[in-house]
Write a protein that holds these residues in place. Structure first.
Motif, PDB file in Angstrom:
ATOM      1  N   PRO A  80       0.849  -1.198   0.000  1.00 51.96           N
ATOM      2  CA  PRO A  80       0.000   0.000   0.000  1.00 51.96           C
ATOM      3  C   PRO A  80       0.881   1.243   0.000  1.00 51.96           C
ATOM      4  O   PRO A  80       2.092   1.154   0.259  1.00 51.96           O
ATOM      5  CB  PRO A  80      -0.778  -0.119   1.307  1.00 51.96           C
ATOM      6  N   SER A  81       0.283   2.394  -0.260  1.00 49.47           N
ATOM      7  CA  SER A  81       1.034   3.649  -0.278  1.00 49.47           C
ATOM      8  C   SER A  81       0.640   4.515   0.916  1.00 49.47           C
ATOM      9  O   SER A  81       1.268   5.528   1.190  1.00 49.47           O
ATOM     10  CB  SER A  81       0.747   4.373  -1.600  1.00 49.47           C
ATOM     11  N   TYR A  82      -0.403   4.089   1.628  1.00 54.59           N
ATOM     12  CA  TYR A  82      -0.808   4.764   2.865  1.00 54.59           C
ATOM     13  C   TYR A  82      -0.270   3.923   4.023  1.00 54.59           C
ATOM     14  O   TYR A  82      -0.949   3.058   4.580  1.00 54.59           O
ATOM     15  CB  TYR A  82      -2.331   4.896   2.961  1.00 54.59           C
ATOM     16  N   ALA A 101      -0.438  -0.272  -4.434  1.00 52.95           N
ATOM     17  CA  ALA A 101      -1.880  -0.519  -4.610  1.00 52.95           C
ATOM     18  C   ALA A 101      -2.636   0.529  -3.801  1.00 52.95           C
ATOM     19  O   ALA A 101      -2.095   1.094  -2.839  1.00 52.95           O
ATOM     20  CB  ALA A 101      -2.225  -1.916  -4.120  1.00 52.95           C
ATOM     21  N   ASP A 102      -3.875   0.763  -4.175  1.00 51.94           N
ATOM     22  CA  ASP A 102      -4.680   1.745  -3.441  1.00 51.94           C
ATOM     23  C   ASP A 102      -5.288   1.104  -2.193  1.00 51.94           C
ATOM     24  O   ASP A 102      -5.166  -0.116  -1.982  1.00 51.94           O
ATOM     25  CB  ASP A 102      -5.789   2.307  -4.362  1.00 51.94           C
ATOM     26  N   ASP A 111      -6.503  -2.332  -0.833  1.00 51.21           N
ATOM     27  CA  ASP A 111      -7.702  -2.733  -1.563  1.00 51.21           C
ATOM     28  C   ASP A 111      -7.395  -4.006  -2.367  1.00 51.21           C
ATOM     29  O   ASP A 111      -6.570  -3.964  -3.291  1.00 51.21           O
ATOM     30  CB  ASP A 111      -8.093  -1.569  -2.494  1.00 51.21           C
ATOM     31  N   PRO A 112      -8.036  -5.126  -2.039  1.00 51.50           N
ATOM     32  CA  PRO A 112      -7.734  -6.386  -2.740  1.00 51.50           C
ATOM     33  C   PRO A 112      -7.924  -6.285  -4.255  1.00 51.50           C
ATOM     34  O   PRO A 112      -7.158  -6.895  -5.010  1.00 51.50           O
ATOM     35  CB  PRO A 112      -8.719  -7.384  -2.125  1.00 51.50           C
ATOM     36  N   ASP A 113      -8.901  -5.486  -4.699  1.00 57.80           N
ATOM     37  CA  ASP A 113      -9.090  -5.334  -6.163  1.00 57.80           C
ATOM     38  C   ASP A 113      -7.882  -4.641  -6.779  1.00 57.80           C
ATOM     39  O   ASP A 113      -7.432  -4.992  -7.873  1.00 57.80           O
ATOM     40  CB  ASP A 113     -10.351  -4.514  -6.471  1.00 57.80           C
ATOM     41  N   SER A 114      -7.360  -3.641  -6.067  1.00 54.12           N
ATOM     42  CA  SER A 114      -6.194  -2.912  -6.551  1.00 54.12           C
ATOM     43  C   SER A 114      -4.954  -3.822  -6.556  1.00 54.12           C
ATOM     44  O   SER A 114      -4.111  -3.731  -7.444  1.00 54.12           O
ATOM     45  CB  SER A 114      -5.971  -1.683  -5.660  1.00 54.12           C
ATOM     46  N   VAL A 115      -4.873  -4.701  -5.560  1.00 56.96           N
ATOM     47  CA  VAL A 115      -3.769  -5.678  -5.512  1.00 56.96           C
ATOM     48  C   VAL A 115      -3.843  -6.567  -6.747  1.00 56.96           C
ATOM     49  O   VAL A 115      -2.857  -6.749  -7.467  1.00 56.96           O
ATOM     50  CB  VAL A 115      -3.840  -6.547  -4.227  1.00 56.96           C
TER      51      VAL A 115
END
Ligand SMILES: Cc1ncc(COP(=O)(O)O)c(C=O)c1O
Length: 390
Positions: A80-82, A101-102, A111-115
């Motif tokens: 993640p970036s956060y 990923a977001d 966010d698993p979708d972003s992964v």
């Protein structure tokens, strides 16, 4: 304005003092002492995992974990970036490539979708961060990892004692990493650990932590390229005493966090993060909230946080720069990989950093019910005065 301080951290007393003197007098300050072994076993039992390896800090723990699960230079690792910079900088330190990923808007967890969207043939691992102390969506991350043959390293630096489906986290992924740095819910000033149910990876992690040695071999035989990531006996001795206090402190945080979350409903425009239904216990390292400036006459987050601080409330703006925008990450290069993040756009992360996210540190949640009421009163007061701030 409130003048009374909130509880200070760390909390310690005669027990820690005695434990430190004991190590001092033993003359066994590093290798050869028993405290690291004792703490590793106690922490493994507490987490319900087969193996714990102690080390210098959480940052080193991520590097060790990456090597132990087999990540090699040029491999891609989804993060993640956060989060704290170490989640991504450790990937770069071993020559691998972080892919950002977001996060999900209601939980700030990866966010698993972003992964899934970030997976390429080069992807080797994913590092879900249990940000603030609430587990990331382990069910979905583990499923995606299994389907794509990825290793999972849980960044549990902020999540001591968090539970997923009634079980303490720390053994779901291939490895989990822990931090015992000063601010953490379990601390020895500095320190870190890895936990795993995979004996082989646990053994490799121990070896990497200890200069590539093997337990049953000679001192000057080195089998894999490791480093000296050993924790001192002083740290382990303090951790043994602090571990005994964690449950009691967690109970206070649980109570205050649920009371504060309930009362925050009165403050329109500031919303505590949600947890997943599988979260049976949150570690409350941070009490993270989402700020909506529209409810405050357009007052930006930074100004709002300052106004709360002026009221004597230790509200913090949290991570203000997404990792993919940090100069440390942007200016780094690897001769064999493209590290250009200039086109990376993660709207939820960017909003969380720049506009929405703010938090209280866990020690605030060790206060009283009156302290929580003071916090809500200050929110309401600043809201009433938001016209003057705009
Ligand atoms: C999410 C996260 N990962 C990794 C780390 C690194 O831990 P340490 O400071 O012990 O190196 C921290 C803590 O600072 C953290 O908050």
């Amino acid at each position: 304005m409130r003048k009374k301080p909130f509880p200070s951290w760390p909390i310690f007393g005669k027990l820690e003092e005695k434990a430190l003197v004991e190590v001092l007098r033993s003359g066994k300050w590093g290798i050869g002492g028993e405290k690291n072994v004792e703490f590793s076993q106690a922490f493994a039992k507490w987490l319900g995992v087969k193996r714990v390896v102690t080390c210098t800090n959480g940052t080193a723990a991520i590097e060790i974990a990456l090597r132990a699960v087999g990540v090699k230079p040029a491999d891609e690792v989804i993060v993640p970036s956060y989060t704290f910079v170490a989640t991504a900088s450790s990937v770069l330190s071993i020559g691998a490539v972080p892919i950002f990923a977001d996060i999900e808007p209601a939980t700030y967890m990866i966010d698993p979708d972003s992964v899934e969207a970030a997976i390429t043939p080069k992807t080797k691992a994913v590092i879900p961060v249990h940000i603030g102390g609430g587990p990331a969506d382990l069910d979905r991350i583990m499923k995606i990892a299994r389907e794509h043959g990825l290793r999972v390293i849980e960044d549990a630096a902020q999540a001591h004692g968090a539970e997923w489906n009634g079980r303490r986290i720390g053994g779901d992924g291939d490895m989990a990493i822990w931090s015992f740095q000063s601010s953490k819910n379990l601390t020895s000033g500095e320190g870190g650990a890895l936990s795993t149910n995979n004996e082989e990876m646990g053994e490799d992690a121990w070896s990497i932590m200890n200069c590539g040695r093997r337990k049953d071999r000679q001192w000057y035989e080195h089998f894999i390229l490791g480093s000296n990531f050993r924790m001192t006996e002083f740290q382990a001795a303090i951790l043994l005493k602090q571990l005994a206090k964690v449950e009691g402190q967690m109970k206070i945080r649980d109570k205050n966090a649920s009371y504060l979350a309930k009362r925050m409903k009165e403050v329109e425009g500031v919303t505590p993060l949600e947890s997943y239904p599988q979260t049976t216990r949150h570690a409350h390292h941070l009490f993270i909230m989402r700020y909506d400036s529209h409810s405050f006459g357009g007052v930006p987050k930074e100004k709002f946080v300052q106004a709360m601080n002026k009221e004597g409330i230790p509200l913090a703006p949290g991570y203000t720069v997404p990792l993919h925008e940090l100069p440390a990450i942007r200016n780094y290069s690897l001769p064999y990989a493209n590290l250009d993040y200039s086109a990376t756009r993660l709207p939820v992360t960017e909003r969380a950093c720049k506009e929405e996210g703010m938090w209280f540190h866990q020690s605030v949640l060790l206060g009283t019910k009156n302290d929580m009421d003071d916090i809500v009163d200050a929110f309401l007061k600043v809201k009433r005065n938001s016209d003057e701030l705009a």
